[in-house]
Scaffold this motif. Structure first.
Motif, mmCIF file in Angstrom:
data_model
loop_
_atom_site.group_PDB
_atom_site.id
_atom_site.type_symbol
_atom_site.label_atom_id
_atom_site.label_comp_id
_atom_site.label_asym_id
_atom_site.label_seq_id
_atom_site.Cartn_x
_atom_site.Cartn_y
_atom_site.Cartn_z
ATOM 1 N N UNK A 1 -5.938 0.930 -13.417
ATOM 2 C CA UNK A 1 -7.080 0.563 -12.587
ATOM 3 C C UNK A 1 -7.599 -0.835 -12.956
ATOM 4 N N UNK A 2 -7.728 -1.711 -11.995
ATOM 5 C CA UNK A 2 -8.183 -3.106 -12.134
ATOM 6 C C UNK A 2 -7.281 -3.945 -13.031
ATOM 7 N N UNK B 1 0.844 -1.199 0.000
ATOM 8 C CA UNK B 1 0.000 0.000 0.000
ATOM 9 C C UNK B 1 0.868 1.233 0.000
ATOM 10 N N UNK C 1 -12.135 -7.819 -7.860
ATOM 11 C CA UNK C 1 -12.404 -8.136 -6.453
ATOM 12 C C UNK C 1 -13.903 -8.133 -6.271
ATOM 13 N N UNK D 1 -3.835 -4.699 -9.369
ATOM 14 C CA UNK D 1 -4.383 -3.461 -8.802
ATOM 15 C C UNK D 1 -5.550 -3.818 -7.888
ATOM 16 N N UNK D 2 -5.428 -3.521 -6.599
ATOM 17 C CA UNK D 2 -6.478 -3.908 -5.648
ATOM 18 C C UNK D 2 -7.402 -2.752 -5.311
ATOM 19 N N UNK D 3 -6.863 -1.562 -5.197
ATOM 20 C CA UNK D 3 -7.649 -0.364 -4.908
ATOM 21 C C UNK D 3 -6.753 0.824 -5.238
ATOM 22 N N UNK D 4 -7.262 2.062 -5.172
ATOM 23 C CA UNK D 4 -6.443 3.197 -5.605
ATOM 24 C C UNK D 4 -5.127 3.343 -4.836
ATOM 25 N N UNK D 5 -5.003 2.672 -3.699
ATOM 26 C CA UNK D 5 -3.755 2.787 -2.947
ATOM 27 C C UNK D 5 -3.183 1.426 -2.553
#
Lengths: 188, 109
Positions: free
Chosen positions: A54-55, A31, A141, A67-71
């Motif tokens: 993204x994704x 992260x 996810x 890519x799991x989330x924006x951070x």
């Protein structure tokens, strides 16, 4: 040193698609600011690929980055390399605001193989599994019935599913049931 | 079924992937607030038939909070937007005005 084993130790089941528990897999949660130069450099050095869009999900034979989330990124590597990889990331990102944690033992991975693999996932997750909506190079996810999970395509006929280790048996049962012969949907 | 597009990961998530977070744009009262202001913050909520602003979390997904503007009567979704804002952005307000002229909600219209 203890003998590390995966949740279901490679158990497999064949229905209209084959479900196989994939054994131990190195997984690192990373992260931080994904657009920062040191982050991009560290990811590149470790996995050989850049920070995905993204994704996005970039896989090689031994490594991968998703890519799991924006951070948050998920880094895949051989199980035995995970500790060293965390150390490498911690060194490369020293002084930055970041988190690198070895999550390998918290997860279970299943592979769904066969031309009808998409049907198995489509029965369990609220996701459009059509070829045009979900393709290689993407991670999603979501949930499988009541369990949080994520999946990506390894190739056209193999979907890898990741879930929490504590829910491995539940997820395996779900996948087995969804792949029951005679219950093909004929979609995709 | 309610389908919201998560502004953080772009996924069209149906409500089974989301966790509801209640009314949006509540100003938190804290130490030093008057009793009336604190009561307003603590207990008073909008309960509109029509345009409503809510907080949602993409719980079975990227895990991020976001805002959504929707109609409670028709389940029509006007748009979703970032959680890092104190008020609905101009494009969301314009989208609502286009479909529900003369709308008002709390201190916004």
């Amino acid at each position: 040193m203890s003998n590390a084993v995966s949740a279901l130790q490679g158990e497999a089941h064949t229905g209209f698609a084959t479900i196989t528990e994939q054994g131990l897999r190195g997984m690192i949660t990373l992260r931080g600011d994904l657009s920062a130069a040191p982050m991009k450099k560290a990811v590149k050095a470790l996995t050989g690929s850049g920070v995905p869009q993204m994704r996005g999900c970039v896989l090689s034979d031994s490594h991968g980055v998703a890519w799991m989330s924006p951070d948050e990124l998920l880094i895949l590597c051989p199980y035995t390399h995970a500790e060293a990889a965390v150390a490498e990331l911690s060194k490369a990102l020293a002084g930055q605001h970041f988190l690198a944690a070895n999550m390998s033992d918290a997860r279970a991975v299943f592979a769904i193989t066969g031309s009808a693999a998409r049907q198995v996932v489509a029965k369990l997750a609220p996701v459009d599994m059509a070829q045009s909506a979900f393709s290689e190079g993407e991670i999603r996810r979501t949930r499988l019935a009541q369990a949080p999970a994520a999946f990506w395509l390894r190739d056209a006929e193999m979907i890898e599913v990741m879930c929490f280790r504590s829910q491995a048996e539940y997820v395996f049962e779900l996948l087995k049931r969804a792949a029951q012969p005679g219950s093909e949907t004929g979609l995709f | 079924m309610l389908v919201l597009t998560c502004p953080c990961c772009g996924v069209e998530a149906d409500e089974t992937e989301l966790a509801a977070g209640g009314q949006a744009h509540i100003k938190r009262e804290t130490v030093g607030a008057s009793d009336d202001a604190f009561e307003e913050y603590m207990f008073m909520r909008e309960n509109p038939k029509g345009v409503h602003f809510e907080r949602w979390r993409h719980a079975n997904g990227c895990g991020k909070w976001f805002h959504a503007a929707r109609c409670t009567m028709t389940l029509e979704v006007f748009g979703t937007y970032t959680a890092q804002t104190y008020e609905p952005p101009a494009d969301i307000r314009a989208a609502i005005t286009a479909k529900r002229p003369g709308w008002s909600w709390g201190r916004f219209s």
